[in-house]
Design an enzyme around this catalytic site. Structure first.
Site, mmCIF file in Angstrom:
data_model
loop_
_atom_site.group_PDB
_atom_site.id
_atom_site.type_symbol
_atom_site.label_atom_id
_atom_site.label_comp_id
_atom_site.label_asym_id
_atom_site.label_seq_id
_atom_site.Cartn_x
_atom_site.Cartn_y
_atom_site.Cartn_z
ATOM 1 N N TYR A 43 -28.227 -23.095 51.647
ATOM 2 C CA TYR A 43 -27.085 -23.038 50.731
ATOM 3 C C TYR A 43 -26.602 -21.614 50.464
ATOM 4 O O TYR A 43 -26.533 -21.187 49.315
ATOM 5 C CB TYR A 43 -27.447 -23.705 49.389
ATOM 6 C CG TYR A 43 -27.808 -25.157 49.527
ATOM 7 C CD1 TYR A 43 -26.807 -26.125 49.584
ATOM 8 C CD2 TYR A 43 -29.135 -25.559 49.622
ATOM 9 C CE1 TYR A 43 -27.123 -27.450 49.727
ATOM 10 C CE2 TYR A 43 -29.469 -26.889 49.776
ATOM 11 C CZ TYR A 43 -28.462 -27.834 49.825
ATOM 12 O OH TYR A 43 -28.775 -29.155 49.966
ATOM 13 N N TYR B 215 -31.559 -36.750 44.139
ATOM 14 C CA TYR B 215 -31.440 -35.895 45.328
ATOM 15 C C TYR B 215 -32.276 -36.527 46.440
ATOM 16 O O TYR B 215 -33.447 -36.842 46.230
ATOM 17 C CB TYR B 215 -31.911 -34.459 45.075
ATOM 18 C CG TYR B 215 -31.897 -33.650 46.341
ATOM 19 C CD1 TYR B 215 -30.684 -33.185 46.872
ATOM 20 C CD2 TYR B 215 -33.057 -33.413 47.073
ATOM 21 C CE1 TYR B 215 -30.646 -32.501 48.074
ATOM 22 C CE2 TYR B 215 -33.033 -32.723 48.278
ATOM 23 C CZ TYR B 215 -31.821 -32.272 48.772
ATOM 24 O OH TYR B 215 -31.779 -31.603 49.974
ATOM 25 N N ASP C 259 -38.203 -42.860 47.057
ATOM 26 C CA ASP C 259 -38.233 -41.547 47.692
ATOM 27 C C ASP C 259 -39.258 -40.688 46.947
ATOM 28 O O ASP C 259 -38.964 -40.124 45.895
ATOM 29 C CB ASP C 259 -36.832 -40.915 47.649
ATOM 30 C CG ASP C 259 -36.808 -39.522 48.274
ATOM 31 O OD1 ASP C 259 -37.890 -38.984 48.579
ATOM 32 O OD2 ASP C 259 -35.703 -38.978 48.449
ATOM 33 N N LYS D 205 -42.706 -33.276 52.283
ATOM 34 C CA LYS D 205 -43.108 -32.079 51.536
ATOM 35 C C LYS D 205 -44.624 -31.803 51.538
ATOM 36 O O LYS D 205 -45.100 -31.143 52.440
ATOM 37 C CB LYS D 205 -42.509 -32.114 50.135
ATOM 38 C CG LYS D 205 -40.995 -31.933 50.191
ATOM 39 C CD LYS D 205 -40.376 -31.466 48.901
ATOM 40 C CE LYS D 205 -38.975 -30.929 49.110
ATOM 41 N NZ LYS D 205 -37.891 -31.817 48.708
HETATM 42 C C1 LIG Z 1 -36.781 -32.330 49.514
HETATM 43 C C2 LIG Z 1 -36.409 -33.733 49.326
HETATM 44 C C3 LIG Z 1 -35.792 -34.472 50.355
HETATM 45 C C4 LIG Z 1 -35.400 -33.852 51.676
HETATM 46 O O1 LIG Z 1 -36.489 -33.389 52.397
HETATM 47 P P1 LIG Z 1 -36.267 -32.284 53.558
HETATM 48 O O2 LIG Z 1 -37.614 -32.135 54.166
HETATM 49 O O3 LIG Z 1 -35.791 -31.041 52.834
HETATM 50 O O4 LIG Z 1 -35.251 -32.813 54.487
HETATM 51 C C5 LIG Z 1 -35.507 -35.794 50.111
HETATM 52 N N1 LIG Z 1 -35.811 -36.386 48.942
HETATM 53 C C6 LIG Z 1 -36.414 -35.713 47.934
HETATM 54 C C7 LIG Z 1 -36.753 -36.428 46.668
HETATM 55 C C8 LIG Z 1 -36.721 -34.367 48.083
HETATM 56 O O5 LIG Z 1 -37.287 -33.697 47.075
#
Ligand SMILES: *Cc1c(COP(=O)(O)O)cnc(C)c1O
Length: 429
Positions: free
Chosen positions: A18, A146, A247, A276
């Site tokens: 960004y 997000y 997610d 992550k």
């Molecule tokens: C970081 C994140 C993503 C995206 O993961 P990337 O490895 O950066 O593509 C998706 N959902 C959540 C909740 C996140 O924190």
């Protein structure tokens, strides 16, 4: 290369997340990192409050992870996953099936969090098609979320804070329920679910799935909402035959105080996304798990297969490091570590509550947040933290930390003291 030459070339040629390519914010050159410390090329050391965006839960250069990576590199660093398999992938699948909420039995390994979100959303669409409900191809989510930067992921990010305005012409149109207002530790107000309940009732015939971040809304606002909200979402999804995608890319592996944030509500999603911290922050890897029912339905429909297969699917290096990281976590007293960090964050950040520029202060698990009333000037605040020997990267109105679980009380107190001081100085200069 000397530091200035390196920074100059970086500024001329490298995109950072960004940023502008003509007027980028300054970056700091890193030489190495170990434990909770990032060492800059100029010799300064920073205590890392960010765990490199939720991922480095055991600290940097953990000897167990480094050893796993090196040994696997000498054995099998990569091989295609089409028609072949290997122990690191199978072992990782076994660990994930065992540790994730009940019912998640089938594992899809992919490259990154955003890709995992795409994979989960494609699974939901293929599931509905295979069930004879072709019209069900839209997604319902909650505001303030997000889910990543790829197209379908962007389409379910917060419609105001996300990138909808920019890509409006190409993004699929998702439905957005009001974000949950009841905070994690507040009492439950049954009206909190009304907006969501209304939307799913009105639109279920065009919905294939609900996607949300359970309990902790991360990059979309760092908010912690009530477990009852999640339980009701689960029940409503069941009522209307809509899948639930959790997610847990940010929250997975203990960050919120439970192994997975879904555990706070005692629910299981139909599909879960992990990323992550999956490899302890050593490298990129993500996983999508789904129920037998989702997998069997997809496989019984046309074309009888799930239509996704990345080149580096189930990369053995990443899989073996993930196995090692998960074992380190499960064999440690992570719960105690995370709850100790939670109480130290609550204590350490409490003085921010008294400051007029602060809107709210909160902590859950190893996540601490100071929400400001106005957006911060990132460049200045970043420099103020670096001057105090701390790595904290605020964005928007949020100054937040999610330290590695191994951070000592002493180091954490340096981090929280720096936050109090920097936040107190904000707007005064
Ligand atoms: C970081 C994140 C993503 C995206 O993961 P990337 O490895 O950066 O593509 C998706 N959902 C959540 C909740 C996140 O924190």
């Amino acid at each position: 290369m000397n530091i200035q030459a390196l920074l100059n070339y970086d500024r001329e040629h490298l995109w950072h997340p960004y940023t502008s390519m003509t007027d980028p914010l300054p970056v700091y050159a890193v030489e190495s990192a170990s434990g909770v410390r990032i060492r800059l090329m100029d010799g300064r050391e920073l205590i890392d409050g960010m765990a490199s965006w939720w991922s480095v839960i055991h600290g940097y250069s953990h000897p167990v992870l480094v050893k796993a990576l090196c040994e696997q590199a000498g054995r099998l660093s990569h091989v295609m996953f089409g028609g072949l398999t290997h122990e690191p992938a199978v072992e990782l699948a076994r660990l994930l099936v065992e540790m994730t909420p009940d019912g998640l039995e089938k594992v899809f390994l992919c490259d990154s969090g955003s890709v995992a979100v795409e994979v989960a959303m494609k699974m939901a669409i293929q599931y509905q098609i295979a069930s004879g409900r072709q019209k069900r191809c839209r997604f319902l989510t909650i505001r303030g979320g997000y889910h990543g930067d790829t197209f379908h992921a962007m389409a379910v990010c917060d419609p105001v804070g996300g990138m909808h305005h920019l890509f409006a012409g190409v993004l699929p149109r998702s439905l957005f329920a009001d974000r949950p207002e009841c905070q994690f530790s507040q009492s439950w107000d049954h009206r909190d679910i009304d907006s969501f309940a209304r939307l799913i009732e009105q639109h279920h015939q065009e919905l294939c799935a609900v996607i949300l971040e359970p309990i902790v809304q991360g990059a979309g606002g760092m908010r912690f909402y009530h477990p009852q909200y999640l339980r009701q979402v689960r029940a409503l999804c069941d009522t209307y035959g809509v899948l639930l995608i959790a997610d847990e890319i940010a929250t997975g592996f203990g960050r919120s105080g439970k192994l997975f944030a879904c555990n706070h509500a005692g629910i299981s999603p139909d599909i879960i996304c992990l990323g992550k911290a999956l490899t302890g922050g050593m490298m990129s890897l993500a996983a999508v798990l789904c129920t037998d029912r989702v997998a069997e339905t997809i496989s019984s429909g046309s074309p009888g297969v799930f239509m996704h297969g990345p080149t580096f699917m189930a990369n053995p290096l990443a899989c073996l490091v993930a196995c090692a990281s998960i074992r380190l976590l499960l064999e440690s007293d992570w719960q105690q570590k995370v709850s100790r960090i939670e109480s130290l964050l609550k204590q350490g950040l409490a003085p921010c509550r008294e400051l007029p520029q602060v809107e709210a202060v909160r902590a859950l698990g190893a996540i601490g947040v100071v929400e400001m009333k106005a957006p911060v000037v990132m460049k200045e605040m970043q420099a103020a933290f670096v001057a105090r020997g701390v790595w904290v990267r605020p964005f928007g109105r949020l100054v937040y930390v999610m330290p590695p679980y191994c951070m000592t009380e002493e180091d954490l107190s340096i981090v929280t003291t720096a936050i109090v001081e920097v936040v107190a100085g904000e707007g005064r200069s």
